[in-house]
Design an enzyme around this catalytic site. Structure first.
Site, PDB file in Angstrom:
ATOM      1  CE  LYS A   1      -3.450   2.511   3.103  1.00  0.00           C
ATOM      2  NZ  LYS A   1      -4.152   2.584   4.039  1.00  0.00           N
TER       3      LYS A   1
ATOM      4  CG  ASP B   1      -5.777   7.822   4.827  1.00  0.00           C
ATOM      5  OD1 ASP B   1      -6.659   8.752   4.055  1.00  0.00           O
ATOM      6  OD2 ASP B   1      -5.767   6.859   5.435  1.00  0.00           O
TER       7      ASP B   1
ATOM      8  CE  LYS C   1      -6.602   8.782   8.114  1.00  0.00           C
ATOM      9  NZ  LYS C   1      -7.483   7.635   8.727  1.00  0.00           N
TER      10      LYS C   1
ATOM     11  CG  ASP D   1      -1.974   5.166   4.798  1.00  0.00           C
ATOM     12  OD1 ASP D   1      -2.068   3.981   5.469  1.00  0.00           O
ATOM     13  OD2 ASP D   1      -3.376   5.669   4.632  1.00  0.00           O
TER      14      ASP D   1
ATOM     15  CG  ASP E   1     -10.088   7.562   6.566  1.00  0.00           C
ATOM     16  OD1 ASP E   1      -9.032   7.371   6.075  1.00  0.00           O
ATOM     17  OD2 ASP E   1     -10.196   7.710   7.908  1.00  0.00           O
TER      18      ASP E   1
ATOM     19  CD  GLU F   1      -6.758   5.481   2.376  1.00  0.00           C
ATOM     20  OE1 GLU F   1      -7.651   5.279   3.219  1.00  0.00           O
ATOM     21  OE2 GLU F   1      -5.575   5.035   3.011  1.00  0.00           O
TER      22      GLU F   1
ATOM     23  NE  ARG G   1     -11.137  -1.070   3.665  1.00  0.00           N
ATOM     24  CZ  ARG G   1     -11.802  -1.277   4.894  1.00  0.00           C
ATOM     25  NH1 ARG G   1     -12.956  -1.959   4.978  1.00  0.00           N
ATOM     26  NH2 ARG G   1     -11.116  -0.898   5.851  1.00  0.00           N
TER      27      ARG G   1
END
Ligand code: BES
Ligand code: MN
Ligand code: ZN
Length: 498
Positions: free
Chosen positions: A262, A267, A274, A285, A344, A346, A348
């Site tokens: 990933k 993020d 967030k 991230d 959020d 994101e 996956r």
């Protein structure tokens, strides 16, 4: 930093700095006693004075003329654990790094931690030294002086031990450098480490280590039909990149192991934004991507006889006028439609397309994705173990064993069908969130819908890839676990022969 094995009698060890261990009660093993005898009894004298007790993680610096002797307390040897030994050794190496010594000989006594051999100790010494020497200050206008220590030798008692120590140092050096790369990338801020920057670093890594790199831009990503991946990058002015790196250490027709990381370089959460407290930590991230690059570097350095492909979907997750909105429905590369109920979730969304690409284009023997995927995994396992999910029990156990061996542990989590219903959507094939209960499990369940007919494992490293607080920073995990897994799969490293 250069690493080497040193044989011969411990009495005769010379150098600017020697490191030995002592147990509780000032008990010395044969090697420390020999060093003491070779240096006028300075260690015994310190014990007699009461300065040196050998209690856990105590570090006492002594000198015999020009030679520094650093004694590290490891406590009661019967109570020694991996964690206690590593903590003590780190304290000792920190002391050496703070001195002016340019070379160090580490002279270990016996093997206090149960079921650990000379290879493990030597590998850990190399990893600790490389981690301790790394300063995350490359963005400071005044950098600290780099440590002077340039050479570390590990003493080995006899021929067999020499071979084990040599192997441990080679592996530890490769893992240590791989983890350093992963930490460096993880610690870089989001305004520097963008998707394009990650692609550039991947290309540089390929050039330095003879890998093949392929970088797909936004247009090429769209052409492959990665509607789910692009739904995440839409909100950002930074263009996405899809990175594919190939290391070939085995025959051309040998199916590779795929590592999918990933690579969300920042993020914000997107429109499902967030809270601002600690949001800076979302620069981490992309630690899954960083671990893939670090592992590929280690594998290349060890010249492992195996084929490995690294796959990295890299993007920012930002709000913006073009950003994906809650309720939007997108079509993934697999053809499955996804209702995005929370922007959020994101990770996956980019991984599902990367995994479809892996399955269809790379056709690996097995795929492992590595992702800072869920806060729920941090709640479940804290900062100790990475969450491990797999559709293949044998693969899961190989990874658990590798993690234990490398002391970069994972814990097996369930991927049972019972959880899948949480992902049902009224309007699309699947929803991208499954509610709060079992949040780490349902994220893995989401990915499992894109990995059917492929041996696959998923490592949720949200709790293990970095530490918060005063010592904030990336850890370089799970480069150790992954490299150990690949060493074992390839039948051992052959770097000695090279
Ligand atoms: N990158 C985060 C996961 C994360 C959160 C890692 C905190 C480390 C610390 C991920 O993209 C995310 O935001 N996940 C959400 C999923 C939720 C919306 C279903 C989460 O965990 O809150
Ligand atoms: Mn997120
Ligand atoms: Zn994320």
């Amino acid at each position: 930093m250069e690493f080497s094995t040193r044989g011969g009698r411990a009495e005769a060890l010379k150098g600017q700095c020697l490191l030995v261990t002592a147990e509780s009660g000032g008990k010395l093993g044969a090697a420390a006693r020999a060093v003491d005898a070779g240096h006028g009894g300075v260690i015994a004298a310190a014990i007699k004075r009461g300065d040196l007790t050998g209690k856990q993680a105590q570090v006492v610096s002594l000198a015999d003329g020009a030679t520094r002797i650093v004694v590290v307390g490891i406590g009661k040897s019967a109570e020694a654990t991996e964690a206690s030994w590593l903590k003590a050794m780190r304290a000792g190496i920190d002391t050496v790094l703070a001195s002016a010594a340019r070379d160090l000989t580490v002279c270990l006594d016996g093997h206090p931690v149960r079921r650990r051999d000379a290879t493990w100790y030597a590998s850990q010494v190399a990893q600790i030294a490389l981690q301790a020497a790394q300063r995350p200050d490359h963005m400071k206008s005044k950098r600290e002086d780099p440590p002077r220590l340039a050479k570390i030798a590990v003493w080995a008692d006899g021929e067999e031990a020499e071979a084990q120590v040599g192997r441990g140092l080679r592996q530890g050096e490769a893992i240590g450098h791989g983890a350093s790369l992963a930490r460096e990338l993880g610690n870089l801020p989001g305004n520097v480490c963008t998707p394009s920057y990650l692609a550039d670093r991947a290309q540089a890594l390929a050039k330095d280590h003879g890998l093949k790199a392929q970088i797909f831009d936004e247009k090429a990503i769209a052409k492959m039909g990665m509607g789910s991946f692009l739904s995440v990058s839409r909100g950002s002015a930074e263009p996405p990149r899809f990175i594919v790196l190939r290391y070939q250490g085995a025959g051309k027709d040998d199916a590779p192991v795929a590592l999918v990381g990933k690579g969300v370089t920042f993020d914000t959460g997107g429109i499902s934004i967030k809270p601002s407290g600690e949001m800076d930590e979302m620069k981490y991230d992309m630690c899954g991507a960083a671990a893939v690059l670090g592992t590929l570097q280690a594998v290349a350095q060890l010249k492992l006889p195996i084929n490995v492909v690294g796959i990295i979907p890299a993007t920012e997750n930002m709000p913006g006028s073009k950003a994906t909105k809650p309720g939007d429905i997108v079509t993934s590369m697999s053809g499955q439609t996804i209702e995005i109920l929370n922007t959020d979730a994101e990770g996956r969304l980019i991984l599902c397309d990367a995994l479809t690409y892996t399955k269809e284009k790379v056709k690996p023997v097995l795929a492992i994705d590595i992702a800072t995927l869920t806060g729920a995994c941090v709640i479940a396992l804290g900062h100790v173990a990475s969450g491990l999910y797999s559709n293949d029990d044998k693969l899961a156990h190989e990874l658990l064993d590798a993690g234990h061996a490398a002391w970069d542990r994972a814990w097996h989590m369930p991927l049972w069908d019972d959880y899948q219903q949480q992902l049902s959507s009224n309007f699309a094939d699947v929803a991208n969130i499954g509610g709060r209960p079992g949040g780490s499990v349902t994220a893995a369940c989401f990915l499992s819908r894109f990995t059917r007919d492929m041996k696959w494992a998923h490592l949720d490293i949200a709790g293990t890839a970095w530490v918060s607080g005063k010592a904030k920073g990336a850890t370089g995990r799970p480069v150790g676990l992954l490299t150990e897994f690949l060493i074992r799969r390839s039948g051992g490293d052959r770097s000695a022969a090279a």
